[in-house]
Motif scaffolding. Structure first.
Motif, PDB file in Angstrom:
ATOM      1  N   GLY A   6      10.351   8.571   9.488  1.00 38.57           N
ATOM      2  CA  GLY A   6       8.981   8.457   9.953  1.00 38.57           C
ATOM      3  C   GLY A   6       8.390   9.669  10.634  1.00 38.57           C
ATOM      4  O   GLY A   6       9.041  10.695  10.828  1.00 38.57           O
ATOM      5  N   PHE A   7       7.101   9.507  10.976  1.00 39.09           N
ATOM      6  CA  PHE A   7       6.337  10.415  11.825  1.00 39.09           C
ATOM      7  C   PHE A   7       6.000  11.751  11.169  1.00 39.09           C
ATOM      8  O   PHE A   7       5.668  12.715  11.849  1.00 39.09           O
ATOM      9  CB  PHE A   7       7.063  10.628  13.168  1.00 39.09           C
ATOM     10  CG  PHE A   7       7.464   9.331  13.808  1.00 39.09           C
ATOM     11  CD1 PHE A   7       6.501   8.468  14.309  1.00 39.09           C
ATOM     12  CD2 PHE A   7       8.794   8.948  13.861  1.00 39.09           C
ATOM     13  CE1 PHE A   7       6.860   7.243  14.866  1.00 39.09           C
ATOM     14  CE2 PHE A   7       9.167   7.734  14.414  1.00 39.09           C
ATOM     15  CZ  PHE A   7       8.194   6.878  14.916  1.00 39.09           C
ATOM     16  N   LYS A   8       6.070  11.781   9.832  1.00 42.27           N
ATOM     17  CA  LYS A   8       5.655  12.985   9.109  1.00 42.27           C
ATOM     18  C   LYS A   8       4.663  12.615   8.002  1.00 42.27           C
ATOM     19  O   LYS A   8       4.558  13.294   6.990  1.00 42.27           O
ATOM     20  CB  LYS A   8       6.874  13.696   8.520  1.00 42.27           C
ATOM     21  CG  LYS A   8       7.882  14.127   9.574  1.00 42.27           C
ATOM     22  CD  LYS A   8       9.006  14.970   9.013  1.00 42.27           C
ATOM     23  CE  LYS A   8       8.557  16.383   8.764  1.00 42.27           C
ATOM     24  NZ  LYS A   8       9.664  17.283   8.389  1.00 42.27           N
ATOM     25  N   GLY A   9       3.947  11.530   8.206  1.00 41.55           N
ATOM     26  CA  GLY A   9       2.914  11.140   7.257  1.00 41.55           C
ATOM     27  C   GLY A   9       3.350  10.046   6.306  1.00 41.55           C
ATOM     28  O   GLY A   9       4.528   9.818   6.064  1.00 41.55           O
ATOM     29  N   ARG A  10       2.338   9.351   5.758  1.00 43.29           N
ATOM     30  CA  ARG A  10       2.579   8.216   4.863  1.00 43.29           C
ATOM     31  C   ARG A  10       3.371   8.614   3.632  1.00 43.29           C
ATOM     32  O   ARG A  10       4.319   7.920   3.243  1.00 43.29           O
ATOM     33  CB  ARG A  10       1.224   7.629   4.436  1.00 43.29           C
ATOM     34  CG  ARG A  10       1.308   6.490   3.429  1.00 43.29           C
ATOM     35  CD  ARG A  10      -0.072   6.072   2.955  1.00 43.29           C
ATOM     36  NE  ARG A  10      -0.752   7.170   2.271  1.00 43.29           N
ATOM     37  CZ  ARG A  10      -2.062   7.201   2.013  1.00 43.29           C
ATOM     38  NH1 ARG A  10      -2.832   6.216   2.398  1.00 43.29           N
ATOM     39  NH2 ARG A  10      -2.584   8.237   1.386  1.00 43.29           N
ATOM     40  N   ASP A  11       3.019   9.715   2.995  1.00 42.14           N
ATOM     41  CA  ASP A  11       3.651  10.072   1.725  1.00 42.14           C
ATOM     42  C   ASP A  11       5.124  10.409   1.901  1.00 42.14           C
ATOM     43  O   ASP A  11       5.959  10.052   1.064  1.00 42.14           O
ATOM     44  CB  ASP A  11       2.910  11.254   1.081  1.00 42.14           C
ATOM     45  CG  ASP A  11       1.494  10.883   0.677  1.00 42.14           C
ATOM     46  OD1 ASP A  11       1.211   9.684   0.538  1.00 42.14           O
ATOM     47  OD2 ASP A  11       0.677  11.810   0.504  1.00 42.14           O
ATOM     48  N   PHE A  12       5.470  11.097   2.977  1.00 35.81           N
ATOM     49  CA  PHE A  12       6.865  11.429   3.265  1.00 35.81           C
ATOM     50  C   PHE A  12       7.665  10.152   3.493  1.00 35.81           C
ATOM     51  O   PHE A  12       8.804  10.023   3.021  1.00 35.81           O
ATOM     52  CB  PHE A  12       6.931  12.331   4.500  1.00 35.81           C
ATOM     53  CG  PHE A  12       8.310  12.821   4.853  1.00 35.81           C
ATOM     54  CD1 PHE A  12       8.817  13.976   4.275  1.00 35.81           C
ATOM     55  CD2 PHE A  12       9.100  12.137   5.767  1.00 35.81           C
ATOM     56  CE1 PHE A  12      10.085  14.444   4.604  1.00 35.81           C
ATOM     57  CE2 PHE A  12      10.371  12.589   6.101  1.00 35.81           C
ATOM     58  CZ  PHE A  12      10.862  13.745   5.508  1.00 35.81           C
ATOM     59  N   LYS A  13       7.085   9.196   4.191  1.00 35.00           N
ATOM     60  CA  LYS A  13       7.777   7.952   4.525  1.00 35.00           C
ATOM     61  C   LYS A  13       7.911   7.025   3.319  1.00 35.00           C
ATOM     62  O   LYS A  13       8.959   6.400   3.123  1.00 35.00           O
ATOM     63  CB  LYS A  13       7.021   7.239   5.651  1.00 35.00           C
ATOM     64  CG  LYS A  13       7.638   5.920   6.079  1.00 35.00           C
ATOM     65  CD  LYS A  13       6.925   5.319   7.278  1.00 35.00           C
ATOM     66  CE  LYS A  13       5.530   4.838   6.960  1.00 35.00           C
ATOM     67  NZ  LYS A  13       4.924   4.110   8.091  1.00 35.00           N
ATOM     68  N   LYS A  14       6.881   6.944   2.509  1.00 38.10           N
ATOM     69  CA  LYS A  14       6.845   5.910   1.473  1.00 38.10           C
ATOM     70  C   LYS A  14       7.306   6.382   0.092  1.00 38.10           C
ATOM     71  O   LYS A  14       7.230   5.627  -0.880  1.00 38.10           O
ATOM     72  CB  LYS A  14       5.430   5.324   1.387  1.00 38.10           C
ATOM     73  CG  LYS A  14       5.036   4.590   2.664  1.00 38.10           C
ATOM     74  CD  LYS A  14       3.642   3.992   2.617  1.00 38.10           C
ATOM     75  CE  LYS A  14       3.331   3.265   3.910  1.00 38.10           C
ATOM     76  NZ  LYS A  14       1.956   2.705   3.937  1.00 38.10           N
ATOM     77  N   VAL A  15       7.833   7.602   0.014  1.00 40.10           N
ATOM     78  CA  VAL A  15       8.335   8.113  -1.257  1.00 40.10           C
ATOM     79  C   VAL A  15       9.516   7.289  -1.757  1.00 40.10           C
ATOM     80  O   VAL A  15       9.818   7.267  -2.956  1.00 40.10           O
ATOM     81  CB  VAL A  15       8.718   9.610  -1.125  1.00 40.10           C
ATOM     82  CG1 VAL A  15       9.947   9.775  -0.246  1.00 40.10           C
ATOM     83  CG2 VAL A  15       8.955  10.238  -2.494  1.00 40.10           C
ATOM     84  N   THR A  16      10.203   6.595  -0.869  1.00 39.62           N
ATOM     85  CA  THR A  16      11.393   5.826  -1.246  1.00 39.62           C
ATOM     86  C   THR A  16      11.054   4.444  -1.794  1.00 39.62           C
ATOM     87  O   THR A  16      11.965   3.676  -2.118  1.00 39.62           O
ATOM     88  CB  THR A  16      12.319   5.661  -0.028  1.00 39.62           C
ATOM     89  OG1 THR A  16      11.630   4.919   0.990  1.00 39.62           O
ATOM     90  CG2 THR A  16      12.742   7.007   0.524  1.00 39.62           C
ATOM     91  N   GLN A  17       9.769   4.122  -1.900  1.00 43.91           N
ATOM     92  CA  GLN A  17       9.367   2.777  -2.319  1.00 43.91           C
ATOM     93  C   GLN A  17      10.008   2.377  -3.646  1.00 43.91           C
ATOM     94  O   GLN A  17      10.012   3.130  -4.616  1.00 43.91           O
ATOM     95  CB  GLN A  17       7.831   2.705  -2.439  1.00 43.91           C
ATOM     96  CG  GLN A  17       7.273   1.310  -2.616  1.00 43.91           C
ATOM     97  CD  GLN A  17       7.414   0.463  -1.353  1.00 43.91           C
ATOM     98  OE1 GLN A  17       7.824   0.968  -0.313  1.00 43.91           O
ATOM     99  NE2 GLN A  17       7.089  -0.805  -1.444  1.00 43.91           N
ATOM    100  N   LYS A  18      10.578   1.182  -3.668  1.00 46.47           N
ATOM    101  CA  LYS A  18      11.246   0.537  -4.811  1.00 46.47           C
ATOM    102  C   LYS A  18      12.589   1.175  -5.169  1.00 46.47           C
ATOM    103  O   LYS A  18      13.234   0.752  -6.119  1.00 46.47           O
ATOM    104  CB  LYS A  18      10.341   0.501  -6.051  1.00 46.47           C
ATOM    105  CG  LYS A  18       9.109  -0.381  -5.877  1.00 46.47           C
ATOM    106  CD  LYS A  18       8.359  -0.524  -7.192  1.00 46.47           C
ATOM    107  CE  LYS A  18       7.132  -1.416  -7.017  1.00 46.47           C
ATOM    108  NZ  LYS A  18       6.395  -1.578  -8.294  1.00 46.47           N
TER     109      LYS A  18
END
Length: 729
Positions: A552-564
């Protein structure tokens, strides 16, 4: 993808008079030192502002007299002005464990015999103590949950046996609000296991501002599959094991059916509130209007959140805000209703978590904060000045600072000055705040500041005694830096041996957690594990940590790249980081180990199975071994359901990769009483390893939960892990 460029050049040098000066250090750390509490920090326990804004209270325990007390201090002078109450001054009550004041601060709820249920929930015997009349009233003969004052302090609501009750303190009468509560079937007023664990939500009833109505949630668990957990007991006390059975919805299975209800105290009537289609109701909150409250709802994928305002008279639900995301939307605890029923809301819809101000009808008034940084804590809104107080990462994702800003988004003021982690507790009138500061060389320092401009008023507590004690130990600095890995700048820390020689080579142990939105690399002082890492460093190991993609804490795209695909990109980053570390002259690339707990155990298991050409040894404590075994709310937020995404579940499951574990050393640890990550995860992985004829070490701690603690347990566990590292790395 946007990432922050962080310059971290501090904390790598030895400070002349610091506790990390080699010349002053003579003693090595032992495991017994760590787990005896030898390095505990002083804290301001249960710090709370009183409503006048001129005083604050702190809970304290006097060991000499075995007295629990709550003392009052003046913000202005720092002097103790009174003891609000203490256990030795309340007839009929020898000790209390918890307390909560009424809004008018004339009464207090005191908890005794408090015992945990799950991670956040407890039950106990509770009393109301009138601070003026000195009268002590027991709320119920049995153990109860979540006792809560009405706003006027004349009534206390609570939950017993899955039903809601309230006690009228003026008439000493008790009213049963619901009657259908039944274990493992119907829950009223508190949440089920999965809400508690994944939404951090326990008390599911709320008084309106007038104390005339109670809004609450009902959970119908009838169709949720049951999970059973054997409890073995202690030798000489329990001849037969017992069994705990509770409802636990695993990924793809049925959740509890949750519904919204309203109880009217005058008519003693319950009403159901109808809403559009939803799966979860994770937050319930009244506005400042006694006939208007809010509810947040999620769909099952948690990629759409809705905010409703409910008219308590007409029972009409009005949708005022909808937010969607291609991955998921985080539930917010920052919802704050102002006097005109406009509201503050936090969202990462622009790519970073920021503060927004909406009108009562849901129309956007303005975005209050913006920039390539995250708001990490919302502290509140001051009606007088019109300023919002918050904490953020504007000074780097490993740091935290406190700011204020006008609600129109102008005139932002940085209120903290020291680089590190700053956390604020504001006085009720926003005149002062107590700042808790820490960085890699500084344990918690408590200071008082003016909220207007951050001006220092005085120091309160500085943990100097701990620093003096640490002067006698052979410690190394915790070095913060970054690594360029797979196109991203990743935050790291490293601890080297105290007598580090760059001409020598050292084995490396990597720690990571890696879970979505988490952070393991921060500019903070030592935690308990850090002392263990110091001990390992004293024995010739380098210890390092890397926060890879998905944290976390480095923006949405950095955090959510792992989705699925939980585990895919996180593992790539740990492998690449290990290779970069191994290429350094002072690190032995053939002696790199990795360890983690829970999600971190899932990751370390994948690392030794899929990358044993990089990692020589791994320790996994309480790991998820297949996301099919874990709960709905957490797992489906990131993976959708197993029915929709079978390859995402299986391709990154450690069980899938057992055959690739052809070299290296692996230690697997679990508590048999883990209600969170069930020991089933470990047992099924053990069976897979046995059938694949793979040799490994394992340890089960009977009846221990996800934290694996109690008595001598932690010392035993860390002795086990230390010996494994020394033998295999």
């Amino acid at each position: 993808m946007r990432t922050q460029k962080i310059i971290l050049s501090l904390f790598v040098i030895f400070l002349t008079n610091s506790f990390i000066s080699i010349h002053a250090q003579t003693e090595d750390i032992s495991l017994e030192d760590i787990w005896s509490g030898e390095f505990s920090q002083e804290r301001m326990q249960n710090l709370q502002s009183l409503k006048d804004g001129k005083s604050y209270i702190v809970q304290d325990y006097d060991r000499a007299s075995q007295t629990m007390k709550v003392d009052v201090f003046s913000y202005k002078t720092g002097e103790k002005t009174a003891t609000l109450f203490s256990s030795n001054s309340i007839p009929g009550l020898s000790i209390f464990q918890t307390f909560s004041l009424s809004k008018d601060e004339t009464k207090v709820i005191l908890g005794t015999e408090v015992e945990p249920i799950f991670r956040h929930s407890t039950k106990g015997i509770y009393y109301v103590y009138d601070l003026e009349s000195k009268k002590l009233t027991q709320l119920d003969d049995a153990k109860i949950q979540s006792p809560t004052f009405s706003a006027d302090g004349t009534k206390v609501g609570y939950v017993k046996d899955n039903n809601i009750f309230y006690k009228n303190l003026e008439t000493n009468s008790t009213v049963k609000v619901t009657t259908d509560g039944e274990k493992n079937k119907i829950i009223n007023g508190v949440t089920d296991w999965v809400y508690e664990e994944e939404f951090a939500f326990v008390r599911a009833f709320e008084w309106n501002p007038g104390g005339t109505k109670i809004a609450y949630l009902k959970f119908d668990e009838t169709k949720v599959p049951e999970f059973s957990m054997d409890l073995y007991g202690r030798y000489g006390q329990d001849l037969y094991p017992s069994q705990e059975v509770f409802k636990y919805p695993k990924a793809g299975e049925d959740n509890a059916k949750v519904s919204l209800h309203l109880f009217d105290l005058e008519s003693k009537s319950n009403s159901g509130i109808g809403l559009d289609a939803y799966e979860y109701l994770p937050r319930l909150k009244w506005t400042q209007d006694e006939n208007l409250f809010s509810i947040q709802s999620f769909n099952r994928h948690q990629n759409e959140i809705k905010l409703y305002l409910i008219n308590a008279e007409t029972k009409e639900a009005r949708l005022v805000l909808t937010e969607t995301d291609n991955a998921y939307v985080d539930v917010t605890d920052d919802l704050t209703f102002l006097k005109d029923n406009s509201f503050i809301w936090t969202s990462e819809k622009d790519g970073w978590k920021h503060i927004y101000h909406y009108a009562e009808d849901g129309s956007l008034i303005n975005q209050v904060t913006d920039g390539a940084w995250e708001v990490t804590n919302y502290y509140g809104f001051d009606d007088k000045s019109g300023r919002i107080y918050f904490q953020s990462t504007e000074n780097g994702s490993v740091n935290r600072d406190v700011y204020s800003i006008v609600a129109n988004g102008k005139n932002k003021v940085r209120l903290t000055r020291k680089t590190g982690t700053n956390r604020a507790d504001f006085s009720a009138d926003y005149t002062y705040f107590v700042n808790t500061f820490t960085n890699t060389t500084t344990p918690a320092v408590y200071t008082l500041h003016k909220a207007k401009n951050g001006k220092l008023v005085r120091e309160i507590k500085d943990n100097s005694a701990l620093l003096t004690k640490l002067d006698g130990y052979n410690l190394s600095p915790k070095e913060l830096s970054t690594l360029e890995v797979n196109g991203n700048e990743l935050n790291t820390w490293m601890i080297k041996p105290p007598n580090f020689d760059p001409e020598k080579t050292y084995p490396l142990l990597m720690f990571q957690y890696s879970g979505p939105g988490s952070q393991s690399v921060s500019n903070t002082f030592f935690g308990t594990n850090d002392y263990w890492y110091q001990m390992l460093a004293q024995q010739g190991y380098i210890v390092a940590c890397v926060d890879g993609r998905g944290t976390g804490f480095k923006g949405r795209d950095f955090k959510k790249v792992t989705q699925k695909e939980l585990g895919k990109y996180e593992l790539e980053d740990q492998i690449s980081s290990a290779k970069l570390f191994g290429a350094r002259d002072y690190i032995d690339g053939d002696r790199i180990g990795i360890w983690g707990w829970s999600y971190g155990g899932f990751m370390s298991t994948n690392a030794i199975f899929q990358a044993n050409d990089v990692f020589k040894a791994a320790i996994a404590v309480a790991p998820v071994t297949s996301w099919r075994f874990y709960d709905t709310v957490y797992t489906e937020r990131y993976m959708t359901t197993p029915q929709e995404n079978p390859s995402g579940y299986d391709d990154n499951s450690p069980i899938t990769h057992v055959d690739e574990f052809d070299k290296g050393n692996y230690l697997l640890v679990h508590g048999s009483g883990d209600d969170n990550v069930h020991v089933q995860n470990t047992m099924q992985l053990i069976e897979a390893l046995v059938q694949a004829n793979k040799q490994f070490d394992w340890r089960i701690y009977p009846d221990k939960n996800h934290g694996i603690y109690g008595g001598n347990t932690r010392l035993h566990l860390y002795t086990l892990m230390t010996n494994f590292i020394k033998e295999n790395l």
